[in-house]
Write a protein that holds these residues in place. Structure first.
Motif, mmCIF file in Angstrom:
data_model
loop_
_atom_site.group_PDB
_atom_site.id
_atom_site.type_symbol
_atom_site.label_atom_id
_atom_site.label_comp_id
_atom_site.label_asym_id
_atom_site.label_seq_id
_atom_site.Cartn_x
_atom_site.Cartn_y
_atom_site.Cartn_z
ATOM 1 N N GLU A 24 1.180 9.428 -5.632
ATOM 2 C CA GLU A 24 1.378 10.794 -5.148
ATOM 3 C C GLU A 24 2.681 11.434 -5.609
ATOM 4 O O GLU A 24 2.732 12.640 -5.818
ATOM 5 C CB GLU A 24 1.319 10.808 -3.617
ATOM 6 C CG GLU A 24 -0.054 10.474 -3.074
ATOM 7 C CD GLU A 24 -0.108 10.421 -1.563
ATOM 8 O OE1 GLU A 24 0.938 10.634 -0.896
ATOM 9 O OE2 GLU A 24 -1.205 10.162 -1.030
ATOM 10 N N PHE B 23 0.828 -1.207 0.000
ATOM 11 C CA PHE B 23 0.000 0.000 0.000
ATOM 12 C C PHE B 23 0.864 1.258 0.000
ATOM 13 O O PHE B 23 0.590 2.205 -0.738
ATOM 14 C CB PHE B 23 -0.966 0.021 1.183
ATOM 15 C CG PHE B 23 -1.873 1.215 1.154
ATOM 16 C CD1 PHE B 23 -2.949 1.261 0.291
ATOM 17 C CD2 PHE B 23 -1.626 2.311 1.961
ATOM 18 C CE1 PHE B 23 -3.770 2.374 0.228
ATOM 19 C CE2 PHE B 23 -2.440 3.424 1.916
ATOM 20 C CZ PHE B 23 -3.512 3.458 1.049
ATOM 21 N N ASP B 24 1.911 1.282 0.814
ATOM 22 C CA ASP B 24 2.806 2.447 0.844
ATOM 23 C C ASP B 24 3.483 2.656 -0.501
ATOM 24 O O ASP B 24 3.647 3.792 -0.953
ATOM 25 C CB ASP B 24 3.862 2.293 1.942
ATOM 26 C CG ASP B 24 3.281 2.427 3.334
ATOM 27 O OD1 ASP B 24 2.234 3.085 3.481
ATOM 28 O OD2 ASP B 24 3.873 1.867 4.273
ATOM 29 N N ARG C 252 0.928 4.181 -2.859
ATOM 30 C CA ARG C 252 0.696 5.584 -2.507
ATOM 31 C C ARG C 252 1.835 6.470 -3.012
ATOM 32 O O ARG C 252 1.610 7.516 -3.619
ATOM 33 C CB ARG C 252 0.547 5.749 -0.994
ATOM 34 C CG ARG C 252 0.228 7.169 -0.564
ATOM 35 C CD ARG C 252 0.103 7.305 0.945
ATOM 36 N NE ARG C 252 1.198 6.720 1.691
ATOM 37 C CZ ARG C 252 2.411 7.279 1.841
ATOM 38 N NH1 ARG C 252 2.673 8.425 1.279
ATOM 39 N NH2 ARG C 252 3.335 6.675 2.553
ATOM 40 N N LYS C 253 3.088 6.050 -2.820
ATOM 41 C CA LYS C 253 4.235 6.829 -3.296
ATOM 42 C C LYS C 253 4.221 6.946 -4.815
ATOM 43 O O LYS C 253 4.597 7.976 -5.371
ATOM 44 C CB LYS C 253 5.543 6.189 -2.831
ATOM 45 C CG LYS C 253 5.795 6.363 -1.360
ATOM 46 C CD LYS C 253 7.064 5.660 -0.941
ATOM 47 C CE LYS C 253 7.249 5.733 0.560
ATOM 48 N NZ LYS C 253 8.414 4.957 1.006
#
Length: 87
Positions: free
Chosen positions: A39, A31-32, A35-36
């Motif tokens: 974004e 998930f991280d 997201r990176k």
């Protein structure tokens, strides 16, 4: 209206049961990483996974985007830094 871009990377995790369990590696930062990527535009080069070895000890490995495969490059065989992805 901003242009929508489709993007993907396919990471196989052999032996992982549906979402969790099994003998395969359990991704720890998916998930991280997503997201990176969304974004910041930073696509993941690999995903760290935890694997339970045959001796019951937890080991860290990586999953590579298909068709690349992880190879041990030296160092600690139970640490993410000991592996890299190669095509």
């Amino acid at each position: 209206i901003p242009e929508v871009q489709d993007f993907y990377r396919y990471f196989e995790s052999p032996g992982l049961a549906h979402c969790a369990g099994g003998r395969g590696g359990q991704p720890t930062t998916a998930f991280d990483a997503l997201r990176k990527w969304v974004e910041n535009g930073t696509a993941p080069e690999f995903l760290p996974v935890r694997v339970n070895g045959t001796d019951g000890k937890e080991q860290n490995r990586i999953l590579c985007p298909y068709p690349a495969k992880p190879i041990q490059q030296g160092g600690n065989a139970s640490h993410v830094g000991g592996f890299r992805c190669v095509d």
